[in-house]
Design an enzyme around this catalytic site. Structure first.
Site, mmCIF file in Angstrom:
data_model
loop_
_atom_site.group_PDB
_atom_site.id
_atom_site.type_symbol
_atom_site.label_atom_id
_atom_site.label_comp_id
_atom_site.label_asym_id
_atom_site.label_seq_id
_atom_site.Cartn_x
_atom_site.Cartn_y
_atom_site.Cartn_z
ATOM 1 N N ARG A 269 -6.701 -3.172 8.975
ATOM 2 C CA ARG A 269 -5.776 -4.402 9.746
ATOM 3 C C ARG A 269 -5.800 -3.979 10.928
ATOM 4 O O ARG A 269 -4.913 -2.979 11.664
ATOM 5 C CB ARG A 269 -4.641 -4.682 9.030
ATOM 6 C CG ARG A 269 -3.471 -3.463 8.866
ATOM 7 C CD ARG A 269 -2.256 -4.187 8.652
ATOM 8 N NE ARG A 269 -1.172 -3.158 8.282
ATOM 9 C CZ ARG A 269 -0.330 -2.634 9.353
ATOM 10 N NH1 ARG A 269 -0.310 -2.890 10.531
ATOM 11 N NH2 ARG A 269 0.454 -1.781 9.015
ATOM 12 N N HIS A 273 1.582 -5.329 10.627
ATOM 13 C CA HIS A 273 1.679 -5.614 9.017
ATOM 14 C C HIS A 273 2.055 -7.252 9.131
ATOM 15 O O HIS A 273 1.398 -7.781 8.116
ATOM 16 C CB HIS A 273 2.646 -4.730 8.508
ATOM 17 C CG HIS A 273 3.160 -4.916 6.874
ATOM 18 N ND1 HIS A 273 2.185 -4.893 6.170
ATOM 19 C CD2 HIS A 273 4.221 -5.549 6.468
ATOM 20 C CE1 HIS A 273 2.808 -5.230 4.956
ATOM 21 N NE2 HIS A 273 4.038 -5.658 5.239
ATOM 22 N N TYR A 283 2.935 3.647 15.375
ATOM 23 C CA TYR A 283 2.711 4.740 14.468
ATOM 24 C C TYR A 283 1.142 4.918 14.428
ATOM 25 O O TYR A 283 0.764 5.677 13.400
ATOM 26 C CB TYR A 283 3.312 4.191 13.018
ATOM 27 C CG TYR A 283 2.857 3.045 12.510
ATOM 28 C CD1 TYR A 283 1.666 2.570 11.969
ATOM 29 C CD2 TYR A 283 3.969 2.027 12.673
ATOM 30 C CE1 TYR A 283 1.494 1.341 11.630
ATOM 31 C CE2 TYR A 283 3.486 0.437 12.596
ATOM 32 C CZ TYR A 283 2.361 0.493 11.783
ATOM 33 O OH TYR A 283 2.104 -0.978 11.499
#
Length: 370
Positions: A269, A273, A283
């Site tokens: 992706r 999210h 992250y």
């Protein structure tokens, strides 16, 4: 005794785990054909239609992302980067197959028959977003992680018990979903009853911010199906044709009465999210992301078809404008939907309203009538 060899070499067993799972690929990241016998099955016109499916999804993502930032949509899970995984698999299914989507599977749901405006209404929390056409064989998107695998197992068993020919149940989850109990329970149930289900795992690298390497020690996610006695395969999830062919083969296997199949697509992706506050910059690093961006499924197929003389930037520009116009019309249709009232929300909670809900409905009816 100290030099005695153990009866089992567990280290050797551990090292062998997952070695049989090599990703299936048809057209590689440099747009080179690695399985010409597969490409030869399709005309350039058919391959163009596959590319257009991915362009459609990318455009839908871009418009949905913009609408979310404008406050015109509610919950939204970006799909950019996963077009080959989603469209490649969904295009191998038939309209009579039953889809159990998760919240990142709205594009598949639309291509399966859900009007775009209803997808927008679902994102806004409008009840009409859950009212499906009678000929749409699908459930509303599942929010509970992995629960759609249990649903798919039940639907697949129903298909088998009803002796319905040429029909499967199919569903999706992400890499994070494979750490949920429902994931295994659904596959185990379907496997035990040899039900016609196709379980698809979109391994996009992260369960929100948790990288795949930290949530499981399994070398592949595909091998998790082995415990349920289900054949599984790993496929290049950035390769539309590879995903399409593998899914088609899985469907053929299931409808032949052999039971379910699990497919792991290796994808990524590109964005967060969801648009509900997640920031992948916290992250993920640019060094990690860039190879995946370079491996964009649209770039791969656009390059191949351009080299074949079957696609051009002018064709793409024209098609994108057409898709944008269709989305704009869908947004207007969603905007024109009747506004929901609190009494309607309360009435939809129970089929038969308990006393406390009836009292609240009565109280709000008085307010809404003013």
């Amino acid at each position: 005794m100290d030099n005695e060899q153990p009866i089992v070499d567990f280290s050797a067993i551990h090292d062998a785990l997952g070695k049989n799972f090599e990703p299936v690929q048809v057209i590689d990241g440099q747009a080179k054909v690695v399985k010409p016998e597969i490409v030869a099955k399709y005309t350039n016109d058919q391959l163009v239609e596959f590319l257009k499916l991915m362009i459609w999804e990318r455009t839908l993502h871009q418009r949905s992302n913009a609408l979310t930032r404008q406050g015109r949509l509610g919950f939204y899970a970006p799909t950019e980067g996963q077009e080959a995984s989603e469209m490649g698999s969904n295009s191998a299914m038939k309209s009579t197959d039953v889809l159990m989507p998760a919240y990142r599977d709205i594009p598949q749901l639309i291509q399966h028959g859900l009007p775009v405006y209803k997808a927008f209404l679902w994102s806004r929390g409008h009840v009409l977003g859950n009212e499906y056409p009678e000929d749409l064989h699908a459930m509303p998107p599942q929010i509970i992680i992995g629960a759609q695998y249990v649903q798919a197992a039940g639907v697949a068993l129903g298909i088998k018990k009803n002796k319905t020919a040429d029909k499967v149940a199919y569903t999706y989850t992400g890499d994070g979903g494979t750490s949920q109990g429902d994931f295994y329970e659904g596959m185990n149930f379907a496997g035990a009853f040899q039900a016609p289900a196709v379980f698809i795992v979109q391994n996009n690298g992260y369960a929100i911010s948790v990288p795949r390497r930290k949530q499981t020690n399994a070398r592949t996610l595909a091998q998790k199906a082995v415990a349920a006695g289900i054949p599984s395969i790993q496929v290049d999830g950035m390769d539309f044709l590879a995903v399409h062919e593998v899914t088609k083969a899985a469907r053929d296997y299931a409808i032949a009465g052999n039971g379910p199949v699990m497919i792991e697509t290796l994808t990524y992706r590109f964005g967060p999210h969801t648009n509900a506050g997640d920031d992948p910059k916290r992250y993920r690093t640019k060094d990690e992301e860039q190879p995946w961006f370079d491996n964009d499924p649209l770039i791969r197929y656009r390059k191949y078809l351009t080299e074949q003389g079957a696609w051009s930037q002018a064709q793409e520009d024209e098609y994108v404008e057409q898709v944008k116009a269709d989305i704009k019309a869908a947004v207007k249709q969603a905007d024109d939907a009747p506004k929901q009232k609190i009494t309607e929300f309360l009435s939809n909670v129970f089929e038969e309203q308990p006393q406390n809900i009836q009292q609240q409905i009565t109280a709000y009816q008085a307010k809404e009538s003013k």
